[in-house]
Design an enzyme around this catalytic site. Structure first.
Site, short mmCIF file in Angstrom:
data_model
loop_
_atom_site.label_atom_id
_atom_site.label_comp_id
_atom_site.label_asym_id
_atom_site.label_seq_id
_atom_site.Cartn_x
_atom_site.Cartn_y
_atom_site.Cartn_z
N ASN A 57 -35.04 -82.78 22.01
CA ASN A 57 -35.41 -81.42 22.41
C ASN A 57 -35.76 -81.37 23.90
O ASN A 57 -36.35 -80.40 24.37
CB ASN A 57 -36.57 -80.90 21.56
CG ASN A 57 -37.81 -81.79 21.69
OD1 ASN A 57 -37.84 -82.73 22.48
ND2 ASN A 57 -38.84 -81.49 20.91
N HIS A 61 -37.82 -83.46 25.49
CA HIS A 61 -39.17 -83.90 25.86
C HIS A 61 -39.13 -85.18 26.69
O HIS A 61 -38.21 -85.99 26.58
CB HIS A 61 -40.11 -84.00 24.64
CG HIS A 61 -39.91 -85.16 23.73
ND1 HIS A 61 -39.77 -85.03 22.37
CD2 HIS A 61 -39.87 -86.49 23.97
CE1 HIS A 61 -39.65 -86.23 21.83
NE2 HIS A 61 -39.70 -87.14 22.78
N GLU A 121 -43.80 -81.89 24.91
CA GLU A 121 -42.90 -81.13 24.05
C GLU A 121 -42.59 -79.77 24.69
O GLU A 121 -43.33 -79.31 25.57
CB GLU A 121 -43.57 -80.90 22.69
CG GLU A 121 -43.84 -82.19 21.90
CD GLU A 121 -42.61 -82.71 21.16
OE1 GLU A 121 -41.49 -82.57 21.67
OE2 GLU A 121 -42.79 -83.28 20.07
N ASP A 179 -47.29 -92.83 27.07
CA ASP A 179 -47.90 -92.13 25.93
C ASP A 179 -48.30 -93.09 24.81
O ASP A 179 -47.96 -94.29 24.84
CB ASP A 179 -46.94 -91.06 25.40
CG ASP A 179 -45.50 -91.57 25.22
OD1 ASP A 179 -45.27 -92.80 25.31
OD2 ASP A 179 -44.61 -90.75 25.00
C1 GLP Z 1 -40.42 -90.78 21.84
C2 GLP Z 1 -41.10 -91.18 23.14
C3 GLP Z 1 -40.27 -90.80 24.36
C4 GLP Z 1 -38.83 -91.23 24.16
C5 GLP Z 1 -38.27 -90.53 22.96
C6 GLP Z 1 -36.80 -90.82 22.73
O1 GLP Z 1 -40.66 -89.49 21.46
N1 GLP Z 1 -42.39 -90.59 23.27
O2 GLP Z 1 -40.84 -91.40 25.52
O3 GLP Z 1 -38.08 -90.94 25.32
O4 GLP Z 1 -39.02 -90.98 21.83
O5 GLP Z 1 -36.65 -91.97 21.97
P1 GLP Z 1 -35.28 -92.72 21.72
O6 GLP Z 1 -35.00 -93.48 22.97
O7 GLP Z 1 -35.55 -93.63 20.56
O8 GLP Z 1 -34.26 -91.70 21.44
#
Ligand code: GLP
Length: 242
Positions: free
Chosen positions: A136, A138, A143, A67
């Protein structure tokens, strides 16, 4: 589903890196699906270390990232292209032309989504897709919603994701409101999936995703239907699965 429950972030990172390295060693021209967020940073550090020691080469690896934020240039220090350069690509021997991240500055976002989906499809989808998880549930930036999105698409980020990611920006107002993300269908095409989770703030999402019903309200729950999923996490994140 294979679950590795590790004692802390350092061992989570080493285990995740070992799964990725095993893929690269067994298929040097593999397609790696890569992820951003704070969770995989330790695994990337370990991969860089193994590369520097001469044990791991990415010379023939192709990569596709999940992404990108809409509106951030690749040079913006919170763009996911910048993150990948900074945490992995600049420190290993991957060929720049073999790395793919959606273009957050593309003039036509719909055309960019179609182009990116075609890039991933053209590479035959990921041999191994690395995933973190949002609080959440995702994955990528898919989402919670009414139906699982199939292909790469434009998303409006939820308030919870904007707040969770605000820690990386000067303020929540600076967090982009939209992103381009592989769809759940794109992700499910990967032949192997590696989910990395760390910390108590992921426990509820992990429990809902892997011990609850499969529902687009918890996007990661679709992974219950994938035949080759490995979860690596610490005890705090995985506790709910016991
Ligand atoms: C973002 C990314 C996800 C990732 C998520 C969790 O939203 N788009 O790919 O898994 O963050 O991030 P973290 O690992 O910092 O909790």
């Amino acid at each position: 589903m294979r679950i590795y429950c590790e004692k802390d972030y350092a061992t989570v990172s080493r285990r995740a890196a070992a799964v990725i390295a095993a893929q690269v060693v067994s298929k040097p021209d593999c397609v790696l699906g890569l992820a951003t967020g704070s969770t995989p940073i330790g695994a990337y550090k370990q991969l860089v270390e193994w590369h520097k020691q001469g044990d791991l080469s990415f010379a023939r690896v192709r990569s596709v990232n999940l992404d990108e934020y809409v509106g951030l240039a690749p040079t913006h220090d919170q763009s996911y292209r910048y993150f990948m350069q900074d945490n992995l690509f600049n420190h290993v021997d991957i060929a720049p032309e073999n790395t793919n991240v959606p273009d957050g500055l593309a003039a036509g976002t719909l055309a960019e989504c179609a182009r990116y989906e075609e890039v991933v499809r053209g590479l035959g989808y990921a041999d191994l897709q690395l995933l973190g998880m949002g609080r959440n549930g995702h994955i990528g930036f898919n989402e919670p919603c009414a139906e699982f999105p199939v292909a790469t698409h434009l998303v409006d980020l939820t308030q919870s994701t904007i707040e969770a990611n605000a820690r990386f920006f000067a303020s929540a107002d600076d967090v982009p409101r939209q992103a381009l993300t592989m769809g759940v269908g794109t992700i499910m095409h990967a032949r192997n999936i590696l989910v990395v989770v760390n910390g108590a703030d992921k426990a509820e999402a992990v429990q809902k995703a892997f011990a609850g019903p499969v529902t687009p309200e918890v996007p990661a729950s679709i992974l219950q239907l994938h035949p080759n999923v490995t979860i690596v996490g610490d005890e705090a994140a995985l506790g709910g699965l016991r």
